[in-house]
Design an enzyme around this catalytic site. Structure first.
Site, PDB file in Angstrom:
ATOM      1  N   TYR A 143     -12.803   6.053   3.629  1.00 13.61           N
ATOM      2  CA  TYR A 143     -11.367   6.360   3.646  1.00 13.61           C
ATOM      3  C   TYR A 143     -10.632   5.381   2.717  1.00 13.61           C
ATOM      4  CZ  TYR A 143      -6.505   6.561   4.973  1.00 13.61           C
ATOM      5  OH  TYR A 143      -5.127   6.645   4.921  1.00 13.61           O
ATOM      6  N   ARG A 190      -3.019  -5.197   9.633  1.00  9.70           N
ATOM      7  CA  ARG A 190      -1.647  -5.636   9.899  1.00  9.70           C
ATOM      8  C   ARG A 190      -0.857  -4.538  10.604  1.00  9.70           C
ATOM      9  NH1 ARG A 190       1.905  -5.590   4.700  1.00  9.70           N
ATOM     10  NH2 ARG A 190       1.676  -3.374   5.189  1.00  9.70           N
ATOM     11  N   ARG A 200      -1.300   7.612  14.205  1.00  9.95           N
ATOM     12  CA  ARG A 200      -2.386   7.645  13.212  1.00  9.95           C
ATOM     13  C   ARG A 200      -3.087   6.299  13.288  1.00  9.95           C
ATOM     14  NH1 ARG A 200      -0.879  10.158   7.462  1.00  9.95           N
ATOM     15  NH2 ARG A 200      -3.007  10.932   7.687  1.00  9.95           N
ATOM     16  N   PHE A 260      -0.535  -9.187 -12.480  1.00  5.79           N
ATOM     17  CA  PHE A 260      -0.390  -7.887 -11.802  1.00  5.79           C
ATOM     18  C   PHE A 260      -1.486  -7.705 -10.746  1.00  5.79           C
ATOM     19  CE2 PHE A 260       0.497  -3.483 -11.208  1.00  5.79           C
ATOM     20  CZ  PHE A 260      -0.682  -2.775 -11.327  1.00  5.79           C
TER      21      PHE A 260
END
Ligand SMILES: COc1cccc([C@H]2O[C@H](CC(=O)N[C@@H](CC(=O)O)C(=O)O)C(=O)N(CC(C)(C)C)c3ccc(Cl)cc32)c1OC
Length: 343
Positions: A143, A190, A200, A260
């Site tokens: 997932y 978290r 969910r 980034f």
């Protein structure tokens, strides 16, 4: 960064970037000009796909078709989608998605083909996980691969085809995948309470069932100790990804790309450390303080500082981890020995 020479459409895309990602948009806008637009469009395309996946009010069949065909919509000038529920925070982005598509179609093919390919794979993967829960650890990793690993893989390919980074960066799928998994697993750990409320759950049944009969049990006082053991188990599982994160970060050459990539990773190790053995995670959403986040963003500009930040958080974690939490101690020892080995 001077965006005046950008088209009106691109200005609108930067507007959406600011609206959809608070602190992160500034980091994208600071990217090297050769890759800035491609990453901004990639981010907005992913946000659009994520908004479809997140909309629980959407009819299952409409959602399925849209996830499956989203990569094709990128090639339909003028396409927009007004069917997203009014409660979805980024709903308007899809109402104005024709603007994103117009800019997507202006990208060099070497960039747009990567973005379309990732969208196709991600949409197909999201359909497989349309059912609400994750069973095994393998499903958990799969997932996270679909929703986050593929983002890391796509970005790495954009970095390589721009020639700002080596070919290896785009080829090492395992490391790129781990960059996404580390962020996604940290978010899943978290967001336990928030996701539970939304109905969910992404905590894998194979792990939490070792500690409780129902995932919701952990909010009850008598199951809190078990909840913390489960939480710590998931933190250790996420820490196992850090060696690959180090390998990925060590390859980066362009300063703007390093920043980034580094900033979300140092935010994640700080969040993971905050979550470890922290009962607040079981009752509400925990976040690192804004001041700490700003400090981390400013520091994470070179590999030495990157290692130092991880070392500080791992030593702090090691000091708190009970000696019988061997899973966490093994993960931390491996990370700390890697840091010492590169000195
Ligand atoms: C090499 O790989 C990466 C390198 C740099 C950044 C990211 C990754 O970082 C942000 C960082 C970000 O978006 N932070 C938010 C804070 C938050 O959402 O918690 C923000 O600051 O707004 C993030 O979280 N995700 C979302 C996923 C984790 C699902 C991929 C994300 C979504 C789209 C893009 Cl193009 C990039 C990222 C990478 O992706 C792995």
């Amino acid at each position: 960064n001077d965006q005046t020479e950008e088209t009106a459409n691109m200005q609108r895309c930067y507007y959406w970037l600011d609206k959809t990602s608070r602190s992160f948009s500034a980091v994208i806008k600071a990217l090297h000009p050769d890759i800035r637009r491609a990453v901004c469009i990639f981010y907005l395309v992913l946000r659009g796909l994520d908004t479809v996946e997140d909309d629980m009010s959407l009819d299952e069949n409409i959602k399925k078709d849209l996830l499956k065909s989203f990569h094709d919509k990128l090639f339909e000038p003028g396409w927009t989608f007004k069917g997203i529920g009014p409660q979805e925070k980024d709903r308007q982005l899809l109402v104005e998605f024709d603007v994103v598509i117009a800019e997507f179609l202006r990208l060099e093919t070497k960039y747009s083909e990567v973005i379309a390919d990732i969208c196709k794979k991600m949409g197909a993967g999201m359909i497989k996980f349309a059912h609400k829960q994750v069973e095994t650890v393998d499903h958990y990793n799969l997932y996270c691969h679909y929703v986050a690993g593929l983002v890391g893989i796509g970005l790495s390919r954009l970095f390589s085809v721009s020639n700002l980074e080596s070919e290896m960066v785009g080829k090492d799928v395992e490391c790129s995948n781990s960059m996404g998994l580390f962020l996604q697993k940290t978010n899943i750990i978290r967001d336990y309470h928030e996701d539970l409320v939304d109905g969910r759950t992404w905590w894998p049944h194979q792990i939490w069932s070792l500690y409780a009969g129902k995932l919701g049990d952990f909010v009850e006082p008598q199951h809190e100790a078990a909840g913390l053991k489960c939480l710590n188990h998931l933190v250790a599982d996420a820490l196992d990804l850090v060696p690959e994160v180090f390998k990925y970060m060590s390859r980066l050459q362009d300063q703007s790309i390093f920043n980034f990539c580094a900033i979300p990773q140092v935010m994640a190790i700080a969040t993971l450390s905050l979550c470890y053995n922290n009962r607040n995670v079981l009752h509400r959403n925990v976040k690192i303080r804004k001041g700490q986040a700003v400090q981390l963003m400013m520091r994470a500009t070179n590999m030495t500082a990157f290692y130092e930040i991880f070392e500080e958080h791992c030593l702090e974690l090691k000091a708190r981890a009970p000696s019988n939490d061997t899973r966490t101690h093994h993960a931390l020892d491996r990370i700390l020995s890697l840091i010492n080995a590169q000195r």
